[in-house]
Motif scaffolding. Sequence first.
Motif, short mmCIF file in Angstrom:
data_model
loop_
_atom_site.label_atom_id
_atom_site.label_comp_id
_atom_site.label_asym_id
_atom_site.label_seq_id
_atom_site.Cartn_x
_atom_site.Cartn_y
_atom_site.Cartn_z
N UNK A 193 0.81 -1.22 0.00
CA UNK A 193 0.00 0.00 0.00
C UNK A 193 0.84 1.26 0.00
N UNK A 194 2.06 1.14 0.52
CA UNK A 194 2.93 2.31 0.54
C UNK A 194 3.32 2.70 -0.89
N UNK A 195 3.26 1.72 -1.80
CA UNK A 195 3.70 2.01 -3.17
C UNK A 195 2.57 1.92 -4.21
N UNK A 217 -4.34 -2.21 7.72
CA UNK A 217 -2.91 -2.14 7.38
C UNK A 217 -2.68 -1.35 6.10
N UNK A 218 -3.62 -1.45 5.15
CA UNK A 218 -3.41 -0.72 3.89
C UNK A 218 -3.52 0.78 4.13
N UNK A 219 -4.44 1.18 5.02
CA UNK A 219 -4.55 2.61 5.32
C UNK A 219 -3.32 3.11 6.07
N UNK A 220 -2.79 2.27 6.95
CA UNK A 220 -1.59 2.68 7.69
C UNK A 220 -0.39 2.73 6.74
N UNK A 221 -0.22 1.67 5.94
CA UNK A 221 0.92 1.61 5.02
C UNK A 221 0.90 2.74 4.01
N UNK A 222 -0.31 3.06 3.54
CA UNK A 222 -0.44 4.13 2.55
C UNK A 222 0.02 5.48 3.06
N UNK A 223 0.04 5.63 4.39
CA UNK A 223 0.46 6.90 4.99
C UNK A 223 1.95 7.13 4.81
N UNK A 224 2.69 6.05 4.56
CA UNK A 224 4.14 6.12 4.67
C UNK A 224 4.84 6.91 3.57
N UNK A 225 4.26 6.92 2.37
CA UNK A 225 5.00 7.53 1.26
C UNK A 225 4.16 8.55 0.50
N UNK A 226 4.84 9.30 -0.36
CA UNK A 226 4.17 10.30 -1.19
C UNK A 226 3.09 9.65 -2.06
N UNK A 227 3.39 8.44 -2.60
CA UNK A 227 2.46 7.83 -3.55
C UNK A 227 1.51 6.84 -2.87
N UNK A 228 1.59 6.72 -1.54
CA UNK A 228 0.83 5.67 -0.86
C UNK A 228 -0.67 5.92 -0.81
N UNK A 229 -1.07 7.17 -0.70
CA UNK A 229 -2.47 7.50 -0.47
C UNK A 229 -2.75 8.85 -1.14
N UNK A 274 11.35 10.44 5.06
CA UNK A 274 12.06 10.89 6.27
C UNK A 274 11.07 11.23 7.39
N UNK A 275 9.94 11.83 7.03
CA UNK A 275 9.06 12.34 8.08
C UNK A 275 7.91 11.40 8.44
N UNK A 276 7.37 10.68 7.46
CA UNK A 276 6.19 9.85 7.78
C UNK A 276 6.52 8.37 7.96
N UNK A 277 7.47 7.85 7.16
CA UNK A 277 7.75 6.41 7.24
C UNK A 277 8.13 5.96 8.66
N UNK A 278 8.98 6.71 9.38
CA UNK A 278 9.31 6.25 10.74
C UNK A 278 8.06 6.11 11.61
N UNK A 336 -4.69 8.10 8.50
CA UNK A 336 -4.99 7.13 9.57
C UNK A 336 -6.46 7.20 9.97
N UNK A 337 -7.06 8.39 9.83
CA UNK A 337 -8.46 8.55 10.20
C UNK A 337 -9.39 7.67 9.38
N UNK A 338 -8.96 7.34 8.15
CA UNK A 338 -9.76 6.47 7.29
C UNK A 338 -10.11 5.15 7.96
N UNK A 339 -9.33 4.76 8.97
CA UNK A 339 -9.59 3.50 9.66
C UNK A 339 -10.76 3.57 10.63
N UNK A 340 -11.26 4.78 10.88
CA UNK A 340 -12.29 4.93 11.91
C UNK A 340 -13.54 4.10 11.69
N UNK A 341 -14.07 4.12 10.47
CA UNK A 341 -15.31 3.39 10.21
C UNK A 341 -15.20 2.60 8.90
N UNK A 342 -16.23 1.79 8.65
CA UNK A 342 -16.24 0.96 7.43
C UNK A 342 -16.31 1.81 6.17
N UNK A 343 -16.74 3.07 6.29
CA UNK A 343 -16.83 3.91 5.11
C UNK A 343 -15.74 4.98 5.08
#
Lengths: 161, 459
Positions: free
Chosen positions: B124-126, B161-173, B192-196, B398-405
């Motif tokens: 998801x990060x890529x 996990x896909x919503x979390x992973x997508x947060x990591x990179x410029x192209x993730x989400x 540098x700033x989000x992946x850690x 990360x907020x996208x994980x809050x609900x099913x929608x």
Amino acid sequence: MKAKDLMSPVTQYLTPEMTLCEAVTTMREIKRSHGLPIKGMLVKNERGTVVGILSIKDILAAVIPSYLSPDISIFSWENMLEEMTARAADKQVADIMVKKVFTIDADAPLMECADLMIKKGVQRLPVTDGDGNIIGIVYIRDIFDIVADYLSKGGQKDGTC
Amino acid sequence: MEPVETAQAVHTVVMNTQFYLACGIFFLALAIIMSEKIHKTIISLFGASLILVLKILEQHDAFHLEEFGVDWNVIFLLIGMMIIINLIRPTGLFEYIAIRSAKAGRGEPMRIMIIFAVITAVLSAFLDNVTTVLLLAPVTLLIADALEVDPVPYLIVEAIASNIGGTATLIGDPPNIMIASKAKLDFMDFIIHLTPAVIFIMGVLILILKLIFGRKLKTRDELKNRIMQMDENEAIKDPVMLTKSLVVLGIVLIGFILHGFFHYEPATIALFGAALLLLLSGTDEPHHILAEVEWPVIFFFIGLFIMVGGLVKVGAIKLMSEKMLALTHGNLFSTSMVIMWFSAIASAVVDNIPYVATMNPLIVDMARELWPHQTGLALLQHPDLMPIWWSLALGACLGGNGTAIGASANVIVVGMSEKAGHKISFLKFMAYSLPIMLITVFIAMIYVWLRYYVLGMHG
């Protein structure tokens, strides 16, 4: 020749409430006049309205899990088919029948029947009278027999193709 | 009355009318999108066309101006990546990875869940999150059937996990793509700033999964054998194309890592990768590949950009940014915390794409208010503004994980699960996802606070 000249009578129907088990039992008991087994039946509700059609393809499709595709089914295991069939056993006819029933007019020529079957991917066409009542079914096998007869007659004079 | 004054009065009335029209169109569109009565792409395009017809924006503004118009960098980055994925998908690479992962878990349900969570996050990060879950969910359902375990926890964990992973990179989400384009940030900035933060959050997620499912997920040894007997090599249908795909993926990845250094926009990299792979694929029917681009998503973006452009033009965004600054008394730490939590909660209920499309110009306006003498990069990447961009990205993704929608990946997973005969109710999804969302945003909050406000590591 027209649809009404080739059609076979419909003697029995499935009901929407039948389970898959009941449906296959019914289908297996019925033989057509020439003794061939039946591969699809109309579904009629208690008010006498035809609400769908169920073929052996629909029954197989109901057994296949929705997530499978040829990319993934290469990883299925030996007795997966049996396991999934057990899981599908109590599904009802209403859940898996095809609700859109293609019908053909009693006076339609056979070319129209053949075209509809091939283009819509069906193997049987219920035949309707002027009031929309179903009075019989034309089977793909019977149209094929006519085509096959023509082909073999039109072959070489000595009877070879 | 003097003619000049009359003209001014008319001008003010027109401006006021346009202000209310632009706001009315945008918020009505948002409400209809939330109600799901009409497809969001249609609403977005209709709203945008109203903005143009009512001359709130001139067509030229909408098509050609960076401040009010369509962000073509976002559009072409998405299109480029979609083309690349469409070309790679038929090679069987993703099925290979999934089966290989399940075997690496030796058929142990718990181990497979963790490996799948990690694989989903990395992919998801890529790739985009929807593509990732669309590729992995079918294999997950197969493996759950093979092991005779409930697939629902696996599928929910994958969406999370896909919503979390997508947060990591410029192209993730998509939010990250939009933020990067607006703030002119590059791929490495996100690494540098989000992946850690994301790596840390994934670590915590794994601990939580072990706590919840550690004892519950059990299977029999003969069922594990089913997994071990699968041959992942059978998944590879086109080894030649796979090799070409991997080469192009490598080039694209290196391109992303270096794009800031060579002053390329990310969309240039993605389009080059897409064109190169199309060329190498030797296909003479590009229309299939191009038709499979998610055009509804692309046009949804285009419509949104124009609607938000209208809001910027009439000054609605400026007004909101002034209100936001008044609320936090200009304190940037409070502002970034408010933005992170507000983004998280908003993204749990509404699509995070329109949300970020609105927040982006708002943050730029806020920066102008705070540092009126700065322009360009000095303004957009002002050291004190950076934590706010990161808070927006972390909150919205990360907020996208809050609900099913809350995120498209969630909607896809719920739909696929239901089709396979495992209904996931709104509340059932939330029972897993909401606590995890709150924990992950809390971790993100601590991360931003520690890194930028305590340790002062802005660079």
